[in-house]
Scaffold this active site. Structure first.
Site, PDB file in Angstrom:
ATOM      1  N   ARG A 112       0.881  -1.182   0.000  1.00 21.42           N
ATOM      2  CA  ARG A 112       0.000   0.000   0.000  1.00 21.42           C
ATOM      3  C   ARG A 112       0.909   1.219   0.000  1.00 21.42           C
ATOM      4  NH1 ARG A 112      -5.496   1.417   3.274  1.00 21.42           N
ATOM      5  NH2 ARG A 112      -6.181  -0.132   1.772  1.00 21.42           N
ATOM      6  N   HIS A 139      -7.059   0.700  -6.779  1.00 20.03           N
ATOM      7  CA  HIS A 139      -7.359  -0.157  -5.619  1.00 20.03           C
ATOM      8  C   HIS A 139      -8.012  -1.433  -6.162  1.00 20.03           C
ATOM      9  CE1 HIS A 139      -7.800  -1.391  -1.614  1.00 20.03           C
ATOM     10  NE2 HIS A 139      -8.700  -0.533  -1.161  1.00 20.03           N
ATOM     11  N   GLN A 142     -10.063  -3.956  -3.933  1.00 15.99           N
ATOM     12  CA  GLN A 142     -11.397  -3.461  -3.601  1.00 15.99           C
ATOM     13  C   GLN A 142     -12.370  -3.735  -4.746  1.00 15.99           C
ATOM     14  OE1 GLN A 142     -12.424  -1.746  -0.603  1.00 15.99           O
ATOM     15  NE2 GLN A 142     -14.377  -2.326  -1.520  1.00 15.99           N
ATOM     16  N   ASP A 235     -17.307   7.132  -2.275  1.00 14.01           N
ATOM     17  CA  ASP A 235     -16.117   6.952  -1.432  1.00 14.01           C
ATOM     18  C   ASP A 235     -15.841   8.298  -0.773  1.00 14.01           C
ATOM     19  OD1 ASP A 235     -13.698   6.134  -0.301  1.00 14.01           O
ATOM     20  OD2 ASP A 235     -12.577   6.175  -2.179  1.00 14.01           O
ATOM     21  N   CYS A 275     -16.641   1.645  -0.227  1.00 15.20           N
ATOM     22  CA  CYS A 275     -15.514   0.774   0.118  1.00 15.20           C
ATOM     23  C   CYS A 275     -15.186   0.812   1.605  1.00 15.20           C
ATOM     24  CB  CYS A 275     -14.287   1.178  -0.692  1.00 15.20           C
ATOM     25  SG  CYS A 275     -13.792   2.891  -0.397  1.00 15.20           S
ATOM     26  N   ARG A 303     -14.020  -8.596   0.746  1.00 14.77           N
ATOM     27  CA  ARG A 303     -12.590  -8.363   0.546  1.00 14.77           C
ATOM     28  C   ARG A 303     -11.818  -9.650   0.841  1.00 14.77           C
ATOM     29  NH1 ARG A 303     -10.407  -3.289   0.747  1.00 14.77           N
ATOM     30  NH2 ARG A 303      -8.570  -4.461   0.070  1.00 14.77           N
TER      31      ARG A 303
HETATM   32  N1   CP Z   1     -11.538  -0.261   1.808  1.00  9.64           N
HETATM   33  C1   CP Z   1     -10.274  -0.310   2.286  1.00  9.64           C
HETATM   34  O1   CP Z   1      -9.296  -0.529   1.547  1.00  9.64           O
HETATM   35  O2   CP Z   1     -10.179  -0.108   3.628  1.00  9.64           O
HETATM   36  P1   CP Z   1      -8.823   0.051   4.459  1.00  9.64           P
HETATM   37  O3   CP Z   1      -8.224   1.370   4.058  1.00  9.64           O
HETATM   38  O4   CP Z   1      -9.263   0.016   5.886  1.00  9.64           O
HETATM   39  O5   CP Z   1      -7.905  -1.089   4.109  1.00  9.64           O
HETATM   40  N1  NVA Z   2      -9.989   6.654  -1.760  1.00 12.59           N
HETATM   41  C1  NVA Z   2      -9.688   6.246  -0.413  1.00 12.59           C
HETATM   42  C2  NVA Z   2      -9.915   4.788  -0.267  1.00 12.59           C
HETATM   43  C3  NVA Z   2      -9.635   4.218   1.096  1.00 12.59           C
HETATM   44  C4  NVA Z   2      -9.896   2.750   1.158  1.00 12.59           C
HETATM   45  C5  NVA Z   2      -8.257   6.609  -0.074  1.00 12.59           C
HETATM   46  O1  NVA Z   2      -7.375   6.431  -0.920  1.00 12.59           O
HETATM   47  O2  NVA Z   2      -8.017   7.104   1.025  1.00 12.59           O
END
Ligand code: CP
Ligand code: NVA
Length: 323
Positions: A112, A139, A142, A235, A275, A303
């Site tokens: 990440r 992502h 997701q 989101d 999400c 997930r």
């Molecule tokens: N939806 C998602 O990726 O959540 P987190 O940021 O908690 O992993």
């Molecule tokens: N768009 C959001 C998604 C989190 C799961 C972010 O990148 O923070």
């Protein structure tokens, strides 16, 4: 007779964006996810026995981290996790050097990260599968779980209208749209100009979706985006790493909040998706996220099932799995 559809092509591959897989491969991952979701844990334990997943996170996570850890554990493997100061891609050494080292320890790596480009360099140099656990650009994990959730609700993706309202340039919107058009759905973005997908991305979605009957359009008017949709998705207005823009985003995205009035323009059978984490009262009201049409917690559960399928497909030949 068993058909082992994804095995020969997915083993050893990376997943940085949804479009790294074909429509057929995406469909095979979804079939595998549904299959694994329906099996008892005792039938899953041998699948990744002895395998180690390294998870390296520059940003916070609840769902991605825990669902990967539980998925790996339930499939008989285990996870090594590093976050924050311990891992920041490209800070102590080049992404390529880190990738070559980690490839000697782990059977697969989930990262990440903030920017996508070092992740792409890392994946290019790694000799084990690299999975994007969220970057600013995508992502994909997701989106696979989202497709599973929509399929569970409607039986298919083909021919559905998926409306995404809010920050339509963010990672979740991009991956959702790629997956939806690959699966033959129509995507409607509802966003102001400041958050509208680029023309080049819309053209890319058109090319990606065309062979499968998928398409995408952007609307400035949220009602037009949502009208008649089968799925309404939103989101957070400000993604991780973009906090400096939060005030501006709140001002320009307020008309795109999914409240009862906006959701009422969707089809009567429409589901609401997010999400998570959600900022209740900003991009969605309590009434909608807690409403009977909201599937957000099933999405979160999926997930784990989707990632089990992904890990099994990238790390094994799936011999004996009837999908
Ligand atoms: N939806 C998602 O990726 O959540 P987190 O940021 O908690 O992993
Ligand atoms: N768009 C959001 C998604 C989190 C799961 C972010 O990148 O923070």
């Amino acid at each position: 007779m068993y058909a082992v559809a994804p095995a020969p092509r997915l083993q050893g591959r990376n997943l940085l964006r949804v479009s790294d897989v074909t429509a057929e491969e995406l469909s095979a991952i979804l079939r595998l996810a549904a299959y694994l979701k329906g099996r008892g844990l005792n039938e899953q334990l041998a699948l990744l026995r002895g395998k180690t997943l390294a998870m390296l996170f520059e940003k916070p996570s609840l769902r991605t981290r825990v669902s990967f850890e539980v998925a790996m554990t339930q499939l008989g493997g285990h996870v090594v996790f590093a976050q924050g100061n311990e891992f920041s891609i490209g800070s102590r050494e080049t992404p390529e050097d880190a990738a070559r080292v980690l490839s000697r320890y782990a059977h697969a790596i989930v990262i990440r990260t903030h920017t996508h480009e070092p992740l792409a360099r890392f994946a290019e140099a790694a000799t084990v599968p690299v999975i994007n656990g969220l970057s600013a650009a995508a992502h994909p994990c997701q989106a696979i779980a989202d497709m599973l959730t929509i399929e569970e609700s409607f039986g298919t993706l083909a021919g559905l209208c998926v409306a995404y309202v809010g920050d339509a340039r963010n990672n979740v919107a991009i991956s959702l749209a790629e997956a939806a058009v690959l699966a033959g759905a129509t995507v409607h973005f509802g966003a102001p100009n400041s958050h509208r997908p680029s023309e080049s991305f819309l053209a890319w979605l058109k090319r990606l979706g065309k062979p499968h009957g998928g398409s995408a359009r952007a609307f400035a008017n949220p009602v037009r985006a949502v009208r008649g949709a089968d799925v309404v998705y939103t989101d957070v207005w400000t993604s991780m790493g973009e906090e400096a823009l939060a005030e501006r985003n709140r001002a320009v995205l307020a008309p795109y909040r999914v409240d009862k009035a906006l959701f009422a323009h969707a089809a009567p059978h429409a589901i609401f998706m997010h999400c998570l984490p959600a900022h209740r009262g900003e991009e969605v009201t309590d009434e909608v996220i807690e409403g009977t049409r909201s599937v957000v917690f099933t999405q979160a559960e999926n997930r784990m099932h989707a990632q089990k399928a992904l890990l099994a497909a990238l790390l094994t030949d799936l011999r004996g799995i009837p999908i």
